[in-house]
Design a protein around this motif. Structure first.
Motif, mmCIF file in Angstrom:
data_model
loop_
_atom_site.group_PDB
_atom_site.id
_atom_site.type_symbol
_atom_site.label_atom_id
_atom_site.label_comp_id
_atom_site.label_asym_id
_atom_site.label_seq_id
_atom_site.Cartn_x
_atom_site.Cartn_y
_atom_site.Cartn_z
ATOM 1 N N GLY A 296 14.694 33.845 39.250
ATOM 2 C CA GLY A 296 13.397 33.288 38.901
ATOM 3 C C GLY A 296 13.438 32.265 37.785
ATOM 4 N N LYS A 297 14.621 31.790 37.411
ATOM 5 C CA LYS A 297 14.729 30.760 36.375
ATOM 6 C C LYS A 297 14.691 29.382 37.018
ATOM 7 C CE LYS A 297 17.766 28.870 32.807
ATOM 8 N NZ LYS A 297 19.050 29.005 32.086
ATOM 9 N N PRO A 298 13.799 28.501 36.558
ATOM 10 C CA PRO A 298 13.765 27.131 37.101
ATOM 11 C C PRO A 298 14.881 26.301 36.470
ATOM 12 C CG PRO A 298 12.098 27.372 35.397
ATOM 13 C CD PRO A 298 12.761 28.726 35.543
ATOM 14 N N VAL A 299 15.793 25.806 37.274
ATOM 15 C CA VAL A 299 16.960 25.104 36.728
ATOM 16 C C VAL A 299 16.860 23.586 36.887
ATOM 17 C CG1 VAL A 299 18.501 27.074 36.979
ATOM 18 C CG2 VAL A 299 18.254 25.479 38.866
ATOM 19 N N ILE A 300 16.018 23.117 37.798
ATOM 20 C CA ILE A 300 15.745 21.694 37.945
ATOM 21 C C ILE A 300 14.236 21.525 38.072
ATOM 22 C CG2 ILE A 300 15.848 19.741 39.561
ATOM 23 C CD1 ILE A 300 18.710 20.454 40.166
ATOM 24 N N GLY A 301 13.711 20.514 37.415
ATOM 25 C CA GLY A 301 12.294 20.199 37.550
ATOM 26 C C GLY A 301 12.085 18.701 37.622
ATOM 27 N N VAL A 302 11.346 18.247 38.616
ATOM 28 C CA VAL A 302 10.979 16.839 38.757
ATOM 29 C C VAL A 302 9.479 16.765 39.012
ATOM 30 C CG1 VAL A 302 11.233 14.729 40.111
ATOM 31 C CG2 VAL A 302 13.241 16.151 39.638
ATOM 32 N N VAL A 303 8.788 15.975 38.218
ATOM 33 C CA VAL A 303 7.359 15.734 38.394
ATOM 34 C C VAL A 303 7.125 14.239 38.404
ATOM 35 C CG1 VAL A 303 5.081 15.876 37.293
ATOM 36 C CG2 VAL A 303 6.556 17.902 37.391
ATOM 37 N N HIS A 304 6.407 13.776 39.421
ATOM 38 C CA HIS A 304 6.054 12.355 39.514
ATOM 39 C C HIS A 304 4.544 12.223 39.533
ATOM 40 C CE1 HIS A 304 5.864 8.208 40.494
ATOM 41 N NE2 HIS A 304 5.631 8.352 41.783
ATOM 42 N N ASN A 305 4.031 11.401 38.631
ATOM 43 C CA ASN A 305 2.609 11.093 38.577
ATOM 44 C C ASN A 305 2.397 9.747 39.265
ATOM 45 O OD1 ASN A 305 0.012 10.308 37.931
ATOM 46 N ND2 ASN A 305 0.176 10.771 35.752
ATOM 47 N N PRO A 306 1.945 9.739 40.515
ATOM 48 C CA PRO A 306 1.787 8.468 41.231
ATOM 49 C C PRO A 306 0.802 7.517 40.570
ATOM 50 C CG PRO A 306 1.763 10.315 42.764
ATOM 51 C CD PRO A 306 1.658 10.893 41.382
ATOM 52 N N SER A 307 -0.206 8.045 39.875
ATOM 53 C CA SER A 307 -1.228 7.185 39.268
ATOM 54 C C SER A 307 -0.649 6.326 38.155
ATOM 55 C CB SER A 307 -2.371 8.039 38.715
ATOM 56 O OG SER A 307 -3.022 8.741 39.748
ATOM 57 N N SER A 308 0.178 6.930 37.303
ATOM 58 C CA SER A 308 0.757 6.205 36.169
ATOM 59 C C SER A 308 2.141 5.649 36.461
ATOM 60 C CB SER A 308 0.841 7.139 34.955
ATOM 61 O OG SER A 308 1.788 8.178 35.196
#
Length: 310
Positions: free
Chosen positions: A128-140
């Motif tokens: 349950g440990k998050p080892v990779i995270g990617v977030v993209h904000n299309p607006s900005s």
């Protein structure tokens, strides 16, 4: 199997490519002509709404990530293929890692013409440990990337550059509370507002309530605008956000905290459940987080906010 630093870097690169490609597709759409459907899901409206955009964005992401599923024997959990009926038999409980994907978080602000939506991709291990995270904000156009694999590697990038610790020290004149709009109907909401208003006054700040984003951009907002918090209290009904709502931002928050801050730092950031324990991101009996709640914080000790909601 434990993924190596090189393998994590390669998977981060592909997840970033997938998120950016999905974001480009999302930005190309005419939101005034969207077809909106309902799905069997949690108790809030945001959990029940889906658009063809979600499905098309997911297809774009999986076109890039599907080969990694085969190559590294990964499981896959996405908002659009998850089911509460057979949670216990999902492959994520039998694989070392699983992709946890929200192809369009913040569907309500998206269909309403707002800008609080994002593409969210995480790799979570079986514990349950998050080892990779990617977030993209299309607006900005902003892209946030993290590898959260202490003690091997811990790093956070924003738009390709190392996220500097000074960024979280640029305090505003307010304490920002990020919430989902449904929380305003919760009978506990007035007490939370009262106590946070009192805390803000003690810090010489005004309380600012932000309720226009999806879960992913709420969490990113906390990191961008200290001091701040985003909370979801435990509740009996299914809902409270899902694994895919928090996995990527949890990886970013944990990696950012490990990279820059000590436990005594006043510019700290943290993510936990409503009792202060790590998020249960591979919950075995549900895809939802209503059982323990969620808290993101920055600029003040996490315990300060925990004392208010408990």
């Amino acid at each position: 199997m434990t993924l190596t630093i090189y393998q994590l870097e390669q998977l981060l690169k592909l997840a970033t490519e997938a998120a950016l490609k999905a974001g480009t597709f999302i930005n190309s759409l005419d939101r005034s002509s969207l077809q909106v459907h309902n799905k069997q899901a949690g108790s809030s409206l945001s959990a029940q709404v889906v658009t063809q955009v979600d499905l098309d964005s997911q297809a774009i992401i999986l076109e890039i990530l599907q080969p990694t599923i085969d190559q590294y024997d990964l499981a896959l959990l996405t908002e659009e293929n998850a089911s509460e009926k057979d949670v216990a038999t999902h492959a994520r409980f039998n694989k070392d890692y699983f992709w946890c994907i929200d192809p369009l978080d913040g569907t309500l602000p998206f269909i309403e013409g707002g800008d609080g939506f994002a593409v969210s991709i995480a790799l979570v291990d079986i514990a349950g440990k998050p080892v990779i995270g990617v977030v993209h904000n299309p607006s900005s156009g902003d892209i946030y990337q993290a590898i959260n694999a202490q003690p091997l590697i811990s790093k956070v990038l924003k738009n390709g550059l190392l996220w500097q610790s000074e960024r979280l020290k640029e305090y505003s004149h307010s304490l920002s509370l990020y919430i989902d709009r449904s929380f305003q109907q919760d009978p506990r909401y007035p007490a939370v507002i009262e106590q946070l208003t009192r805390l803000s006054a003690q810090q010489g700040l005004a309380l600012q309530v932000i309720k226009t984003n999806g879960a992913v951009m709420n969490a990113i907002g906390v990191l961008e605008k200290a001091p701040a918090c985003y909370l979801k209290l435990p509740k009996a009904q299914l809902g409270g956000g899902s694994l895919w709502d928090f996995s990527a931002t949890a990886a970013i928050t944990q990696a950012l905290s490990a990279q820059y801050f000590t436990a005594s730092s006043q510019a700290c950031c943290a993510v936990s459940d409503a009792q202060g324990a790590p998020l249960d991101l591979n919950r075995k009996d549900s895809n939802y987080m209503n059982h323990k709640g969620v808290l993101y914080s920055s600029g003040l000790q996490n315990q300060t906010f925990l004392n208010i909601i408990n």
